[in-house]
Design a protein around this motif. Structure first.
Motif, PDB file in Angstrom:
ATOM      1  N   SER A   9       0.842  -1.181   0.000  1.00 23.57           N
ATOM      2  CA  SER A   9       0.000   0.000   0.000  1.00 23.57           C
ATOM      3  C   SER A   9       0.883   1.239   0.000  1.00 23.57           C
ATOM      4  O   SER A   9       1.742   1.383   0.865  1.00 23.57           O
ATOM      5  CB  SER A   9      -0.902  -0.025   1.236  1.00 23.57           C
ATOM      6  N   ARG A  10       0.678   2.118  -0.975  1.00 24.82           N
ATOM      7  CA  ARG A  10       1.480   3.353  -1.022  1.00 24.82           C
ATOM      8  C   ARG A  10       0.841   4.444  -0.172  1.00 24.82           C
ATOM      9  O   ARG A  10       1.509   5.154   0.541  1.00 24.82           O
ATOM     10  CB  ARG A  10       1.614   3.797  -2.485  1.00 24.82           C
ATOM     11  N   THR A  14      -5.183   0.420   0.736  1.00 31.74           N
ATOM     12  CA  THR A  14      -5.146  -1.053   0.658  1.00 31.74           C
ATOM     13  C   THR A  14      -4.775  -1.626   2.024  1.00 31.74           C
ATOM     14  O   THR A  14      -5.299  -2.673   2.430  1.00 31.74           O
ATOM     15  CB  THR A  14      -4.128  -1.493  -0.413  1.00 31.74           C
ATOM     16  N   VAL A  78      -4.187  -1.186  -7.896  1.00 33.75           N
ATOM     17  CA  VAL A  78      -3.967  -1.349  -9.340  1.00 33.75           C
ATOM     18  C   VAL A  78      -3.098  -0.185  -9.800  1.00 33.75           C
ATOM     19  O   VAL A  78      -3.358   0.968  -9.453  1.00 33.75           O
ATOM     20  CB  VAL A  78      -5.324  -1.343 -10.085  1.00 33.75           C
ATOM     21  N   CYS A  80      -1.503   1.367 -13.386  1.00 28.79           N
ATOM     22  CA  CYS A  80      -1.447   1.333 -14.862  1.00 28.79           C
ATOM     23  C   CYS A  80      -2.143   0.089 -15.406  1.00 28.79           C
ATOM     24  O   CYS A  80      -1.598  -0.612 -16.278  1.00 28.79           O
ATOM     25  CB  CYS A  80      -0.014   1.390 -15.365  1.00 28.79           C
ATOM     26  N   MET A 109     -10.131   4.083 -10.787  1.00 29.64           N
ATOM     27  CA  MET A 109     -11.049   4.215 -11.929  1.00 29.64           C
ATOM     28  C   MET A 109     -12.249   3.298 -11.694  1.00 29.64           C
ATOM     29  O   MET A 109     -12.099   2.227 -11.098  1.00 29.64           O
ATOM     30  CB  MET A 109     -10.353   3.807 -13.231  1.00 29.64           C
TER      31      MET A 109
HETATM   32  C1  LIG Z   1       1.612   4.722 -10.319  1.00 36.76           C
HETATM   33  C2  LIG Z   1       0.123   4.579 -10.121  1.00 36.76           C
HETATM   34  C3  LIG Z   1      -0.664   4.110 -11.147  1.00 36.76           C
HETATM   35  C4  LIG Z   1      -2.052   3.941 -10.964  1.00 36.76           C
HETATM   36  N1  LIG Z   1      -2.803   3.419 -11.986  1.00 36.76           N
HETATM   37  C5  LIG Z   1      -4.124   3.161 -11.785  1.00 36.76           C
HETATM   38  C6  LIG Z   1      -4.907   2.528 -12.803  1.00 36.76           C
HETATM   39  O1  LIG Z   1      -4.443   2.167 -13.883  1.00 36.76           O
HETATM   40  N2  LIG Z   1      -6.242   2.308 -12.547  1.00 36.76           N
HETATM   41  C7  LIG Z   1      -6.813   2.675 -11.362  1.00 36.76           C
HETATM   42  O2  LIG Z   1      -8.013   2.442 -11.195  1.00 36.76           O
HETATM   43  N3  LIG Z   1      -6.097   3.250 -10.390  1.00 36.76           N
HETATM   44  C8  LIG Z   1      -4.766   3.507 -10.568  1.00 36.76           C
HETATM   45  N4  LIG Z   1      -4.012   4.098  -9.578  1.00 36.76           N
HETATM   46  C9  LIG Z   1      -4.681   4.523  -8.344  1.00 36.76           C
HETATM   47  C10 LIG Z   1      -4.550   3.522  -7.185  1.00 36.76           C
HETATM   48  O3  LIG Z   1      -4.895   2.218  -7.571  1.00 36.76           O
HETATM   49  C11 LIG Z   1      -5.496   3.951  -6.059  1.00 36.76           C
HETATM   50  O4  LIG Z   1      -5.232   5.281  -5.712  1.00 36.76           O
HETATM   51  C12 LIG Z   1      -5.387   3.061  -4.830  1.00 36.76           C
HETATM   52  O5  LIG Z   1      -6.475   3.374  -3.971  1.00 36.76           O
HETATM   53  C13 LIG Z   1      -4.097   3.320  -4.045  1.00 36.76           C
HETATM   54  O6  LIG Z   1      -4.039   2.395  -2.969  1.00 36.76           O
HETATM   55  P1  LIG Z   1      -3.019   2.569  -1.747  1.00 36.76           P
HETATM   56  O7  LIG Z   1      -3.568   3.684  -0.892  1.00 36.76           O
HETATM   57  O8  LIG Z   1      -3.083   1.314  -1.019  1.00 36.76           O
HETATM   58  O9  LIG Z   1      -1.662   2.891  -2.294  1.00 36.76           O
HETATM   59  C14 LIG Z   1      -2.645   4.285  -9.729  1.00 36.76           C
HETATM   60  C15 LIG Z   1      -1.829   4.782  -8.680  1.00 36.76           C
HETATM   61  C16 LIG Z   1      -0.455   4.911  -8.875  1.00 36.76           C
HETATM   62  C17 LIG Z   1       0.407   5.391  -7.720  1.00 36.76           C
END
Ligand SMILES: Cc1cc2nc3c(=O)[nH]c(=O)nc-3n(C[C@H](O)[C@H](O)[C@H](O)COP(=O)(O)O)c2cc1C
Length: 148
Positions: A9-10, A14, A78, A80, A109
Protein backbone atom coordinates in the motif's frame (compact mmCIF):
# COMPACT_ATOMS: atom_id res chain seq x y z
CA UNK A 1 -6.22 -23.75 7.69
CA UNK A 2 -3.35 -21.25 8.03
CA UNK A 3 -3.93 -17.97 6.21
CA UNK A 4 -1.51 -15.16 5.39
CA UNK A 5 -2.59 -11.69 4.26
CA UNK A 6 0.07 -9.99 2.12
CA UNK A 7 -0.31 -6.38 1.07
CA UNK A 8 1.40 -3.47 -0.57
CA UNK A 9 0.00 0.00 0.00
CA UNK A 10 1.48 3.35 -1.02
CA UNK A 11 -1.18 5.63 0.44
CA UNK A 12 -2.65 3.37 3.11
CA UNK A 13 -6.04 2.53 1.55
CA UNK A 14 -5.15 -1.05 0.66
CA UNK A 15 -3.49 -1.41 4.05
CA UNK A 16 -6.75 -0.57 5.87
CA UNK A 17 -8.63 -3.26 3.92
CA UNK A 18 -5.85 -5.82 4.29
CA UNK A 19 -5.53 -5.39 8.05
CA UNK A 20 -9.32 -5.55 8.52
CA UNK A 21 -9.34 -8.82 6.57
CA UNK A 22 -6.44 -10.21 8.58
CA UNK A 23 -8.35 -9.43 11.80
CA UNK A 24 -11.52 -11.12 10.44
CA UNK A 25 -9.62 -14.26 9.45
CA UNK A 26 -7.35 -14.23 12.49
CA UNK A 27 -4.56 -14.42 9.92
CA UNK A 28 -0.91 -13.42 9.97
CA UNK A 29 0.03 -10.53 7.73
CA UNK A 30 3.02 -9.30 5.76
CA UNK A 31 3.44 -5.69 4.61
CA UNK A 32 5.60 -5.43 1.50
CA UNK A 33 8.05 -2.56 1.34
CA UNK A 34 10.20 -1.53 -1.57
CA UNK A 35 13.63 0.09 -1.69
CA UNK A 36 12.43 2.36 -4.52
CA UNK A 37 11.22 5.91 -3.93
CA UNK A 38 7.40 5.90 -3.92
CA UNK A 39 6.75 8.99 -1.75
CA UNK A 40 5.29 12.29 -2.90
CA UNK A 41 5.13 13.53 -6.46
CA UNK A 42 8.61 12.30 -7.39
CA UNK A 43 7.76 8.89 -5.97
CA UNK A 44 4.52 8.81 -7.94
CA UNK A 45 6.47 9.50 -11.16
CA UNK A 46 8.91 6.76 -10.22
CA UNK A 47 6.02 4.31 -9.70
CA UNK A 48 4.65 5.31 -13.12
CA UNK A 49 8.06 4.63 -14.66
CA UNK A 50 8.11 1.10 -13.26
CA UNK A 51 4.53 0.24 -14.08
CA UNK A 52 4.63 1.63 -17.63
CA UNK A 53 7.73 -0.51 -18.26
CA UNK A 54 5.95 -3.55 -16.73
CA UNK A 55 8.80 -3.88 -14.23
CA UNK A 56 8.64 -5.13 -10.66
CA UNK A 57 10.27 -3.18 -7.79
CA UNK A 58 12.95 -4.56 -5.49
CA UNK A 59 11.52 -5.47 -2.08
CA UNK A 60 13.09 -5.09 1.33
CA UNK A 61 13.81 -8.60 2.68
CA UNK A 62 11.15 -10.26 4.87
CA UNK A 63 11.31 -13.31 7.09
CA UNK A 64 7.86 -14.81 6.46
CA UNK A 65 7.91 -18.38 5.13
CA UNK A 66 5.09 -18.15 2.59
CA UNK A 67 5.15 -21.90 1.91
CA UNK A 68 3.96 -22.51 5.50
CA UNK A 69 0.48 -21.14 4.67
CA UNK A 70 -2.48 -22.99 3.14
CA UNK A 71 -3.98 -19.82 1.70
CA UNK A 72 -2.59 -16.38 0.84
CA UNK A 73 -4.80 -13.29 0.49
CA UNK A 74 -2.99 -10.82 -1.77
CA UNK A 75 -4.03 -7.18 -1.49
CA UNK A 76 -2.73 -4.56 -3.89
CA UNK A 77 -3.61 -1.28 -5.55
CA UNK A 78 -3.97 -1.35 -9.34
CA UNK A 79 -1.18 0.54 -11.14
CA UNK A 80 -1.45 1.33 -14.86
CA UNK A 81 -4.08 -1.38 -15.33
CA UNK A 82 -1.73 -3.91 -13.76
CA UNK A 83 -0.61 -5.29 -10.40
CA UNK A 84 1.44 -2.74 -8.40
CA UNK A 85 5.18 -3.14 -9.03
CA UNK A 86 6.05 -4.26 -5.45
CA UNK A 87 3.28 -6.91 -5.46
CA UNK A 88 4.49 -8.07 -8.88
CA UNK A 89 7.93 -8.69 -7.34
CA UNK A 90 6.34 -10.71 -4.53
CA UNK A 91 4.25 -12.85 -6.92
CA UNK A 92 7.28 -13.60 -9.08
CA UNK A 93 9.41 -14.50 -6.06
CA UNK A 94 6.84 -16.65 -4.27
CA UNK A 95 4.93 -18.24 -7.13
CA UNK A 96 6.14 -21.73 -6.25
CA UNK A 97 5.10 -21.30 -2.62
CA UNK A 98 1.48 -20.18 -3.05
CA UNK A 99 -1.07 -22.98 -3.40
CA UNK A 100 -4.39 -21.17 -2.84
CA UNK A 101 -4.89 -17.47 -3.45
CA UNK A 102 -7.51 -14.82 -3.03
CA UNK A 103 -7.15 -11.22 -4.24
CA UNK A 104 -8.29 -7.83 -2.98
CA UNK A 105 -7.68 -5.22 -5.70
CA UNK A 106 -8.05 -1.52 -4.94
CA UNK A 107 -8.55 0.85 -7.85
CA UNK A 108 -9.36 4.51 -8.53
CA UNK A 109 -11.05 4.21 -11.93
CA UNK A 110 -14.63 2.88 -11.91
CA UNK A 111 -13.93 0.08 -14.47
CA UNK A 112 -13.66 -3.64 -13.66
CA UNK A 113 -10.17 -4.92 -12.80
CA UNK A 114 -10.82 -8.62 -13.47
CA UNK A 115 -8.03 -8.50 -16.10
CA UNK A 116 -5.55 -7.64 -13.34
CA UNK A 117 -6.69 -10.68 -11.33
CA UNK A 118 -6.23 -12.82 -14.46
CA UNK A 119 -2.65 -11.55 -14.78
CA UNK A 120 -2.00 -12.50 -11.14
CA UNK A 121 -3.39 -15.99 -11.85
CA UNK A 122 -1.00 -16.24 -14.80
CA UNK A 123 2.05 -15.30 -12.73
CA UNK A 124 1.06 -17.74 -9.95
CA UNK A 125 -0.12 -20.40 -12.40
CA UNK A 126 -3.31 -21.08 -10.49
CA UNK A 127 -6.97 -20.09 -10.50
CA UNK A 128 -7.86 -17.74 -7.67
CA UNK A 129 -10.45 -18.77 -5.06
CA UNK A 130 -12.01 -15.32 -4.87
CA UNK A 131 -11.64 -11.73 -6.10
CA UNK A 132 -12.77 -8.58 -4.28
CA UNK A 133 -12.61 -5.37 -6.31
CA UNK A 134 -12.74 -2.20 -4.25
CA UNK A 135 -13.40 1.09 -6.03
CA UNK A 136 -11.70 3.63 -3.78
CA UNK A 137 -11.46 7.37 -4.41
CA UNK A 138 -9.17 9.25 -2.00
CA UNK A 139 -9.98 6.84 0.81
CA UNK A 140 -13.74 6.70 0.15
CA UNK A 141 -14.74 3.13 -0.59
CA UNK A 142 -17.41 3.70 -3.25
CA UNK A 143 -18.14 0.15 -4.31
CA UNK A 144 -17.05 -3.34 -3.38
CA UNK A 145 -17.69 -6.34 -5.61
CA UNK A 146 -16.85 -9.89 -4.71
CA UNK A 147 -16.82 -12.78 -7.17
CA UNK A 148 -14.61 -15.23 -9.02
C1 LIG B 1 1.61 4.72 -10.32
C2 LIG B 1 0.12 4.58 -10.12
C3 LIG B 1 -0.66 4.11 -11.15
C4 LIG B 1 -2.05 3.94 -10.96
N1 LIG B 1 -2.80 3.42 -11.99
C5 LIG B 1 -4.12 3.16 -11.78
C6 LIG B 1 -4.91 2.53 -12.80
O1 LIG B 1 -4.44 2.17 -13.88
N2 LIG B 1 -6.24 2.31 -12.55
C7 LIG B 1 -6.81 2.67 -11.36
O2 LIG B 1 -8.01 2.44 -11.20
N3 LIG B 1 -6.10 3.25 -10.39
C8 LIG B 1 -4.77 3.51 -10.57
N4 LIG B 1 -4.01 4.10 -9.58
C9 LIG B 1 -4.68 4.52 -8.34
C10 LIG B 1 -4.55 3.52 -7.19
O3 LIG B 1 -4.89 2.22 -7.57
C11 LIG B 1 -5.50 3.95 -6.06
O4 LIG B 1 -5.23 5.28 -5.71
C12 LIG B 1 -5.39 3.06 -4.83
O5 LIG B 1 -6.48 3.37 -3.97
C13 LIG B 1 -4.10 3.32 -4.05
O6 LIG B 1 -4.04 2.39 -2.97
P1 LIG B 1 -3.02 2.57 -1.75
O7 LIG B 1 -3.57 3.68 -0.89
O8 LIG B 1 -3.08 1.31 -1.02
O9 LIG B 1 -1.66 2.89 -2.29
C14 LIG B 1 -2.65 4.29 -9.73
C15 LIG B 1 -1.83 4.78 -8.68
C16 LIG B 1 -0.45 4.91 -8.88
C17 LIG B 1 0.41 5.39 -7.72
Amino acid sequence: MKTLVVYYSRKGYTEDLALARAREENADFLALETIENTAGYEGFLNCMKFCLAGKSMTLFPYETDVSAYDKVILCTPVWCGDVSAPMKAFLRKERHHIRNAEYILVHFMPASVVAVADKMDQILRLKRDKLTQVHCVCGHMLKEETGA
